[in-house]
Design an enzyme around this catalytic site. Structure first.
Site, PDB file in Angstrom:
ATOM      1  N   SER A  15      30.917  31.835  40.429  1.00 41.92           N
ATOM      2  CA  SER A  15      30.088  32.817  41.147  1.00 41.92           C
ATOM      3  C   SER A  15      30.039  34.126  40.380  1.00 41.92           C
ATOM      4  O   SER A  15      30.789  34.331  39.417  1.00 41.92           O
ATOM      5  CB  SER A  15      30.651  33.071  42.556  1.00 41.92           C
ATOM      6  OG  SER A  15      31.935  33.665  42.480  1.00 41.92           O
ATOM      7  N   LEU A  17      29.724  37.361  38.209  1.00 39.49           N
ATOM      8  CA  LEU A  17      29.611  37.641  36.774  1.00 39.49           C
ATOM      9  C   LEU A  17      29.879  36.399  35.937  1.00 39.49           C
ATOM     10  O   LEU A  17      29.207  36.156  34.931  1.00 39.49           O
ATOM     11  CB  LEU A  17      30.589  38.750  36.381  1.00 39.49           C
ATOM     12  CG  LEU A  17      30.526  40.056  37.190  1.00 39.49           C
ATOM     13  CD1 LEU A  17      31.537  41.059  36.631  1.00 39.49           C
ATOM     14  CD2 LEU A  17      29.122  40.642  37.186  1.00 39.49           C
ATOM     15  N   ASP A  36      37.713  27.705  37.925  1.00 42.03           N
ATOM     16  CA  ASP A  36      37.594  28.410  39.206  1.00 42.03           C
ATOM     17  C   ASP A  36      38.386  27.648  40.261  1.00 42.03           C
ATOM     18  O   ASP A  36      38.741  26.470  40.065  1.00 42.03           O
ATOM     19  CB  ASP A  36      36.125  28.518  39.637  1.00 42.03           C
ATOM     20  CG  ASP A  36      35.845  29.746  40.491  1.00 42.03           C
ATOM     21  OD1 ASP A  36      35.217  30.691  39.991  1.00 42.03           O
ATOM     22  OD2 ASP A  36      36.279  29.767  41.667  1.00 42.03           O
ATOM     23  N   ASP A  57      43.892  27.608  38.721  1.00 38.66           N
ATOM     24  CA  ASP A  57      44.519  28.811  39.263  1.00 38.66           C
ATOM     25  C   ASP A  57      45.104  29.558  38.070  1.00 38.66           C
ATOM     26  O   ASP A  57      46.066  29.087  37.441  1.00 38.66           O
ATOM     27  CB  ASP A  57      45.614  28.417  40.250  1.00 38.66           C
ATOM     28  CG  ASP A  57      46.403  29.610  40.787  1.00 38.66           C
ATOM     29  OD1 ASP A  57      46.176  30.747  40.319  1.00 38.66           O
ATOM     30  OD2 ASP A  57      47.263  29.397  41.669  1.00 38.66           O
ATOM     31  N   VAL A  58      44.544  30.728  37.728  1.00 35.52           N
ATOM     32  CA  VAL A  58      44.960  31.419  36.507  1.00 35.52           C
ATOM     33  C   VAL A  58      46.376  31.983  36.595  1.00 35.52           C
ATOM     34  O   VAL A  58      46.924  32.438  35.582  1.00 35.52           O
ATOM     35  CB  VAL A  58      43.977  32.548  36.129  1.00 35.52           C
ATOM     36  CG1 VAL A  58      42.591  31.981  35.840  1.00 35.52           C
ATOM     37  CG2 VAL A  58      43.924  33.628  37.202  1.00 35.52           C
ATOM     38  N   SER A 152      37.304  46.950  34.501  1.00 34.97           N
ATOM     39  CA  SER A 152      36.514  47.657  35.510  1.00 34.97           C
ATOM     40  C   SER A 152      36.538  49.131  35.159  1.00 34.97           C
ATOM     41  O   SER A 152      37.496  49.621  34.542  1.00 34.97           O
ATOM     42  CB  SER A 152      37.113  47.463  36.910  1.00 34.97           C
ATOM     43  OG  SER A 152      36.570  48.378  37.842  1.00 34.97           O
ATOM     44  N   TYR A 165      44.635  47.537  41.764  1.00 32.35           N
ATOM     45  CA  TYR A 165      43.450  47.091  41.039  1.00 32.35           C
ATOM     46  C   TYR A 165      43.303  47.872  39.729  1.00 32.35           C
ATOM     47  O   TYR A 165      43.091  47.282  38.660  1.00 32.35           O
ATOM     48  CB  TYR A 165      42.221  47.281  41.922  1.00 32.35           C
ATOM     49  CG  TYR A 165      40.939  46.766  41.329  1.00 32.35           C
ATOM     50  CD1 TYR A 165      40.719  45.398  41.199  1.00 32.35           C
ATOM     51  CD2 TYR A 165      39.932  47.627  40.909  1.00 32.35           C
ATOM     52  CE1 TYR A 165      39.541  44.906  40.656  1.00 32.35           C
ATOM     53  CE2 TYR A 165      38.751  47.155  40.375  1.00 32.35           C
ATOM     54  CZ  TYR A 165      38.557  45.795  40.248  1.00 32.35           C
ATOM     55  OH  TYR A 165      37.392  45.307  39.709  1.00 32.35           O
TER      56      TYR A 165
END
Length: 259
Positions: A15, A17, A36, A57-58, A152, A165
């Site tokens: 999904s 990006l 994913d 699962d990273v 980000s 974050y």
């Protein structure tokens, strides 16, 4: 790097990006594997683009190893890795409940979870992908691979409640140059994109007035960033061999306010 015919892995590819990047790579003739947790959506996207879906699962070594094994069995060793898997939350470091007056701090378990997904998960995929890339013969320009990470703008101007974050994304920015230097002798490039306020599935659930207000904050163009904007830059970073060790804001010149 010439993209046609090479293999790529896109984390978070089901999904947002990641999906847009996977679709853009496939349109250039790249064989794409999606990592994913959303199996239903990931399988659909993989089917659309003639790719392969890997439930990954990273935060888990064995899961990531299995994902790369499946991707490489289908497409061969990847020359491109795009890390889009990530998540976020918003909790103040310490705060007072407006209704009860209870004083509390950011749950450390939640803080650690964000770090494990966004920062450690990104490094885990980089390290394992780069190890595989070292087995490849160099291309005509001496290049073996290209890695694109997602940070980000919150890495540089995080808002209230974004301590975890911002720390996780700041870590991705901070490790970009050292990793690029680590891998430079093997012809593997590493760059990072810092998206601003992007239109994603999460944003789609917000009221249109909220979306309009966010767009109005952006100097130019006065709209939210799109997954297509991100994908275009990700592909350019894969193609342009002279961009290495760079962190690029993709944000319409916005600087985030405190809240």
């Amino acid at each position: 790097m010439k993209l046609e015919g090479v293999s790529a892995v896109v984390t978070g590819g089901a999904s947002g990006l990641g999906e847009a990047t996977a679709r853009a790579l496939a349109a250039k003739g790249v064989k794409v594997a999606l990592f994913d947790l959303n199996e239903a959506r990931g399988s659909q996207v993989a089917n659309d683009i003639g790719g392969v879906f890997c439930a990954v699962d990273v935060t888990d070594d064995a899961s990531v190893d299995a994902g790369f094994e499946k991707a490489r069995a289908a497409h061969g060793q990847e020359r491109i890795l795009v890390n889009c898997a990530g998540t976020g939350n918003a909790v103040k470091t310490a705060s007072r409940d407006r209704n009860t007056g209870e004083i509390r701090h950011f749950p450390l378990e939640s803080f650690n979870q964000i770090i494990q997904i966004n920062l450690v998960g990104t490094f885990r995929c980089i390290a394992k992908s780069a190890t595989g890339m070292l087995s490849l013969e160099p291309m005509a320009d001496g290049e073996r691979g290209a890695i694109v990470n997602t940070a980000s703008v919150a890495a540089e101007d995080g808002q209230m409640g974004q301590a975890a974050y911002s720390a996780s994304k700041g870590g991705v920015v901070g490790m970009t140059l050292p990793i690029a230097r680590d891998l430079s002798g093997e012809g593997i490039r590493v760059n990072t994109i810092l998206p601003g306020i992007m239109w994603t599935p999460m944003m789609a659930g917000m009221d249109q007035k909220v979306q309009d207000a966010l767009a109005a904050m952006i100097p130019f163009p006065k709209r939210l960033g799109t997954p297509a904007d991100y994908a275009a830059l990700a592909l350019h970073l894969a193609e342009n061999t002279y961009i290495n060790g760079e962190c690029i804001r993709l944000d319409g010149a916005i600087r985030l306010a405190p809240r």
